[in-house]
Design an enzyme around this catalytic site. Structure first.
Site, mmCIF file in Angstrom:
data_model
loop_
_atom_site.group_PDB
_atom_site.id
_atom_site.type_symbol
_atom_site.label_atom_id
_atom_site.label_comp_id
_atom_site.label_asym_id
_atom_site.label_seq_id
_atom_site.Cartn_x
_atom_site.Cartn_y
_atom_site.Cartn_z
ATOM 1 N N GLU A 176 -3.271 -4.855 -4.657
ATOM 2 C CA GLU A 176 -3.342 -4.240 -3.329
ATOM 3 C C GLU A 176 -4.088 -2.904 -3.316
ATOM 4 O O GLU A 176 -3.483 -1.859 -3.023
ATOM 5 C CB GLU A 176 -1.941 -4.062 -2.740
ATOM 6 N N GLU A 371 2.421 -12.481 -4.181
ATOM 7 C CA GLU A 371 3.663 -11.870 -3.680
ATOM 8 C C GLU A 371 3.995 -12.449 -2.319
ATOM 9 O O GLU A 371 3.114 -12.592 -1.462
ATOM 10 C CB GLU A 371 3.542 -10.349 -3.491
#
Ligand code: FCB
Length: 467
Positions: A176, A371
């Site tokens: 991320e 995720e």
């Protein structure tokens, strides 16, 4: 005539292919603790969390889930779940304390032991090199807005790849980078807590560059050659209405959330509209000749983290914001529907949207959901049980969305649930529990929740049980 996709069952049965990878994910700073042990030095998250007013309740990752000392117990929990894969991250300042120079062997030994333990239990390690914990000394030298940080990352990658490149097959460069750049340097709600929108754009570019440099290092250093990946939290951006103004708001957010990474990595450029939207902040001269060729070195798969959709309309939003230069054009609208304890709307269609977009835009790139999961206010009842039916419902809905996307042609190879353990949830500290396994942080006692048993059953049968 009806057609069926091989290996993927139809409507009534939600069954996944035999080779599908079933994992759980964690990150070093969120679980390890042992912040000052064996030569580890502070990362930006140590500094940030120790600064009053940054993290709820003044929580820090000093001890966290003490995974550093419970590693074997935690791998045994994974084995009990039947996981095929485990996604974890390496703490940079544990293996290269100042962000420069030689590795600390004790730090590497921890990850060697973890990987060996996983392999002994038949669980594939999926190693993330950077999950937000930059060595503090590199932040002191300028952090991600500073170009040299990308070079430092390449060196660090080489140290880890030399130590583990013979037994870790799947490597993720960054987790991320949107959060690292924009929550860290623009909104300042994540470490290092800076509010400098122009620096955040520089940080995004240097994170991209770090990724590309690391891809090169991993290709040269790992034997046999690694599966190299990158994990993005792509936004499922939806305009509130069909108006042109709302569509433009969605375009801006798509540029800053998604295309700022997808374009350079997969297409070798930054989009003209992104540059134009941010022209008041920067002329993008930090992008040097040759950078885009490095950044667009081919990867073997793309990881996607997904939690909730992003609904936008024309309007404005207050500063500080993680969206440089978008404050006068975009309003964020809460999506309807039930919420998790993070107050994030539950909307599995967003995951389907992201996966099918990538099917269309990146044909030939295998996808991993690296995720997905939910926080709820879990507690152990007097009998020591943790009942979390909302999490099971969340997981079921999102696995159904993955399955639907696969049936529609998205090449999804695996699913990693966030998270194995309750842990330090960044600015929320220990107040948010995402784990399949409940952690009593006072005693470090681990208790698998009902969702852990549910997930183990899904993994064992590669199928969602009937509701
Ligand atoms: C993601 C992070 C992960 C975790 C989840 C809830 O953005 O990658 O570390 O905090 O959110």
């Amino acid at each position: 005539m009806t057609t069926t996709t091989p290996d993927i069952a139809t409507a009534s049965e939600v069954t996944f292919p035999p080779a599908f990878r079933w994992g759980a994910a964690t990150a070093a700073y969120q679980i390890e603790g042992a912040a000052d042990e064996d030569g580890r030095t502070p990362s930006i998250w140590d500094t940030f969390s120790r600064t009053p007013g940054t993290v709820r309740n003044g929580d820090t990752g000093d001890i966290a889930a003490d995974h550093y000392h419970h590693m074997r117990e935690d791998v045994a929990l994974m084995a009990g779940l039947g996981l095929t894969d485990y996604r974890f991250s390496v703490s940079w300042s544990r293996v290269q304390p100042t962000g420069r120079g030689p590795a600390v062997q004790k730090g590497l030994d921890f990850y060697r032991a973890l990987v060996d333990e996983l392999l002994a239990k038949g669980i594939r390690p999926v190693l993330t090199l950077y999950h937000w914990d930059l060595p503090q000394e590199l932040e002191d030298a300028g952090g991600w807005p500073q170009r040299d940080t990308a070079q430092r990352f390449a060196e660090y990658t080489e140290l880890v790849a030399q130590a583990l490149g013979d037994r870790v097959r799947t490597w993720t460069t960054l987790n991320e980078p949107w959060c690292a750049a924009f929550l860290g340097y623009a909104e300042g709600v994540h470490a290092p807590g800076r509010r400098e929108p122009e620096a955040a754009l520089r940080a995004a570019h240097h994170l991209n560059l770090a990724h590309g440099l690391a891809v090169g290092v991993l290709r040269e250093t790992t034997r046999p050659s690694a599966e190299v990946s990158l994990t993005l939290n792509l936004a499922a951006v939806r305009p509130l209405t069909g108006s042109a103004a709302d569509a433009d708001a969605a375009r801006r957010v798509d540029a800053l959330a998604n295309r700022i990474f997808l374009d350079p990595v997969f297409r070798g450029h930054y989009a003209a509209d992104l540059r134009a939207d941010t022209a008041q902040l920067t002329d993008w001269s930090f992008v040097r000749d040759g950078d885009l060729a490095v950044i667009s070195r081919p990867v073997d798969s793309l990881g996607i983290n997904y939690y909730t959709p992003t609904v936008v309309a024309a309007g404005s939003h207050p500063l500080p914001s993680p969206w440089p230069a978008a404050q006068d054009h975009v309003r964020f609208v809460p999506a309807p529907g039930p919420r998790t304890a993070m107050d994030w709307p539950v909307d599995a269609d967003g995951l389907y949207e992201v996966l099918t977009r990538l099917r269309d835009e990146l044909p030939g790139t295998p996808l991993l959901v690296t995720e997905n999961g939910a926080a709820y206010d879990d507690y152990a009842d007097p009998a020591g049980q943790v009942h979390d039916p909302e999490r099971i419902a969340y997981l079921r809905a999102h696995l159904e969305a993955v399955h639907r996307a696969m049936a529609a042609g998205a090449d999804v190879r695996g699913y990693f649930l966030w998270s194995l353990l309750d842990n330090f949830e960044w600015a929320y500290g220990y107040s948010k529990r995402f784990g399949l396994v409940h952690v009593d942080f006072a005693s470090q006692r681990r208790t698998p929740k009902d969702s852990a048993r549910w997930y183990a059953d899904v993994v064992a049968h590669r199928r969602l049980p009937h509701a």
